[in-house]
Design an enzyme around this catalytic site. Structure first.
Site, PDB file in Angstrom:
ATOM      1  CG  HIS A 123      -0.789  -8.528   5.531  1.00  0.00           C
ATOM      2  ND1 HIS A 123       0.384  -8.554   4.812  1.00  0.00           N
ATOM      3  CD2 HIS A 123      -1.789  -8.550   4.610  1.00  0.00           C
ATOM      4  CE1 HIS A 123       0.101  -8.575   3.517  1.00  0.00           C
ATOM      5  NE2 HIS A 123      -1.217  -8.577   3.366  1.00  0.00           N
ATOM      6  CE  LYS A 153      -3.685  -2.790   1.855  1.00  0.00           C
ATOM      7  NZ  LYS A 153      -4.248  -3.893   1.079  1.00  0.00           N
ATOM      8  CB  CYS A 160      -1.467 -11.729   2.921  1.00  0.00           C
ATOM      9  SG  CYS A 160      -1.383 -11.616   1.156  1.00  0.00           S
ATOM     10  CD  GLN A 165      -6.851  -3.495   5.171  1.00  0.00           C
ATOM     11  OE1 GLN A 165      -7.796  -2.727   4.935  1.00  0.00           O
ATOM     12  NE2 GLN A 165      -6.349  -4.288   4.257  1.00  0.00           N
ATOM     13  CG  ASP A 218       0.186  -3.451   9.025  1.00  0.00           C
ATOM     14  OD1 ASP A 218      -0.257  -2.527   8.331  1.00  0.00           O
ATOM     15  OD2 ASP A 218       0.165  -4.635   8.657  1.00  0.00           O
TER      16      ASP A 218
HETATM   17  N1  7TS Z   1      -0.797  -4.980   6.299  1.00  0.00           N
HETATM   18  C1  7TS Z   1      -2.123  -5.176   6.218  1.00  0.00           C
HETATM   19  C2  7TS Z   1      -2.949  -5.132   7.460  1.00  0.00           C
HETATM   20  C3  7TS Z   1      -2.709  -5.356   4.973  1.00  0.00           C
HETATM   21  O1  7TS Z   1      -4.037  -5.532   4.898  1.00  0.00           O
HETATM   22  C4  7TS Z   1      -1.919  -5.355   3.796  1.00  0.00           C
HETATM   23  C5  7TS Z   1      -2.497  -5.629   2.443  1.00  0.00           C
HETATM   24  C6  7TS Z   1      -0.542  -5.120   3.953  1.00  0.00           C
HETATM   25  C7  7TS Z   1      -0.024  -4.950   5.212  1.00  0.00           C
HETATM   26  C8  7TS Z   1       0.375  -5.037   2.782  1.00  0.00           C
HETATM   27  O2  7TS Z   1       0.134  -3.886   2.062  1.00  0.00           O
HETATM   28  P1  7TS Z   1       0.881  -3.605   0.683  1.00  0.00           P
HETATM   29  O3  7TS Z   1       0.218  -2.387   0.165  1.00  0.00           O
HETATM   30  O4  7TS Z   1       2.326  -3.430   0.989  1.00  0.00           O
HETATM   31  O5  7TS Z   1       0.621  -4.823  -0.167  1.00  0.00           O
HETATM   32  N2  7TS Z   1      -3.664  -6.393   2.477  1.00  0.00           N
HETATM   33  C9  7TS Z   1      -4.282  -6.975   1.444  1.00  0.00           C
HETATM   34  C10 7TS Z   1      -5.500  -7.661   1.592  1.00  0.00           C
HETATM   35  O6  7TS Z   1      -6.085  -7.803   2.635  1.00  0.00           O
HETATM   36  N3  7TS Z   1      -5.886  -8.115   0.381  1.00  0.00           N
HETATM   37  O7  7TS Z   1      -4.981  -7.741  -0.522  1.00  0.00           O
HETATM   38  C11 7TS Z   1      -3.976  -7.039   0.108  1.00  0.00           C
END
Ligand code: 7TS
Length: 409
Positions: A121, A224, A364, A201, A198
């Site tokens: 990501h 999430k 992303c 997910q 990371d």
């Molecule tokens: N890493 C992964 C694997 C992600 O899927 C996401 C967000 C992030 C980092 C960033 O997370 P945040 O909470 O700091 O924004 N992924 C997604 C997505 O797949 N669609 O919208 C956000």
């Protein structure tokens, strides 16, 4: 609890969108929230809203207890050795930036390498690009197999004595693949590098044990995993965190402030400058209670089942291309696809008219889109409240989409 009983805890799911019952298949972007989480935040603001770690008054003590209580829930949830290793952040992005800006900047120099993969990501790419530019270190990409998985043989070839940091996602937000981060951590350590995971997910969907993974840092987001937005976690091994400098300075994180110099609080507070995300942490604590009551093993098994069902039903739709491995056991509940040459935004728009929410775009993950040789994809992602019926409706919607755009086929 079966998914139909679980759904009753999520008030938002009980509504119609565009005249159809809502089918929410966008949990990888953000999950929905159960009443228990919503109520925990409501209760904090109605009954004991107060700043933490300062006053001696009753509400302040209650708020501090709830905030630190949430930290302990997180510690147990990910099996960290100590609550000092659990830092509240705004989310995965802030957590990964903290590692890059603090640990990366202090420990990287010219000739050093940071290893990431093509499927990361943007939050696990750009912080490393930035710190590489500043320190003269290089960014090295782990190749992917044809089906989008990572092979340990490639990890062994790519990670060398020059590698100082390996940073890999545990579950891909696009391909859904579950990466062998425990084995990758072992290879990183054998080469004297640290392992960053990371977990954005993975944490919502499978049981995470940071000590068993033996990772050095682990990042995830509350929103999430049925928690609120604006709260996330950076786990780090104590011996590393102790030697790191904070990246935000101000109130809350200090011990003594002089005119020209200051000292920091002990862990974890030295990394939590300013009034913390109190309601968010309390909401995350309630989310953990909720997930634990259902059981992460149960959630994981349910998602494997849904992924298998979706892969089977969706691959029967002619002209539909699914990305990533076709073996559901290698996947969490994410299925990314394209239908012929129909633009994924058009796919998502037709599905939305049917009340079905999917995400379309680059997710992303532009380097991964380049690797897949597409500009964008559509993505359906499942969680504990989804049912096989939801997938049937998705497949019906996809067949309608095909009919609608029949000129493109
Ligand atoms: N890493 C992964 C694997 C992600 O899927 C996401 C967000 C992030 C980092 C960033 O997370 P945040 O909470 O700091 O924004 N992924 C997604 C997505 O797949 N669609 O919208 C956000």
């Amino acid at each position: 609890m079966n998914p139909y009983e679980i759904r009753k805890h999520f008030p938002i799911l009980d509504q119609e969108v565009n005249g159809n019952p809502l089918v929410y298949l966008d949990s990888a972007a953000t999950s929905q929230k159960p009443s228990a989480v919503i109520e925990s935040i409501d209760k904090y603001y109605r009954e004991y809203n107060s700043n933490v770690h300062r006053g001696v008054h009753t509400l302040g003590t209650k708020a501090t207890d709830a905030y630190e209580g949430a930290r302990e829930k997180v510690r147990k949830f990910i099996n960290a050795a100590s609550a000092e290793e659990v830092i509240f952040t705004r989310g995965t992005t802030t957590a990964l930036n903290t590692v890059a800006r603090s640990y990366g900047k202090a420990n990287l120099s010219e000739g050093d390498e940071i290893v990431i993969s093509y499927m990361e990501h943007h939050s696990n790419i750009i912080p490393w690009q930035q710190v590489a530019k500043e320190t003269g270190a290089s960014l090295v990409y782990l190749p992917l197999q044809q089906d989008g998985t990572i092979s340990l043989e490639d990890v062994r070839k790519t990670v060398t004595s020059r590698t100082k940091i390996v940073s890999i996602m545990q579950v891909s937000n696009v391909l859904g693949v579950i990466n062998p981060v425990k084995q990758i951590a072992q290879i990183a350590h054998d080469n004297g590098a640290i392992m960053v995971v990371d977990g954005a997910q993975s944490t919502p969907h499978l049981k995470v044990d940071v000590r068993s993974l033996d990772c050095d840092f682990f990042a995830f987001s509350g929103h999430k995993m049925v928690g609120p937005t604006g709260i996330g976690v950076l786990y780090g091994k104590k011996e590393l965190l102790e030697n790191m400098e904070p990246i935000e300075f101000g109130g809350e994180m200090i011990d003594f402030v002089g005119l020209y110099d200051s000292t920091w609080k002990e862990l974890p507070w030295k990394f939590e400058g300013g009034t913390p995300i109190i309601a968010g942490a309390i909401g995350l604590g309630a989310a953990i209670d909720f997930l634990e009551e259902i059981g992460l093993e149960h959630i994981e098994a349910h998602e494997h089942k849904l992924a298998a069902y979706a892969l089977e039903k969706m691959s029967a739709v002619e002209g539909l291309q699914i990305y990533g491995p076709m073996d559901a056991k290698q996947r969490a509940g994410v299925v990314t696809f394209n239908i012929g040459d129909v633009h994924p935004h058009d796919v998502a728009t037709v599905l939305d008219a049917e009340g079905i929410a999917v995400r379309a775009g680059h997710h992303c993950a532009q380097p991964l889109m380049k690797w897949l040789d597409v500009s964008a994809t559509a993505r359906a992602s499942f969680y504990l409240y989804n049912t096989e019926e939801d997938i049937d409706k998705l497949v019906e919607g996809l067949v309608k989409t095909k009919e609608y755009f029949s000129n493109v086929f």
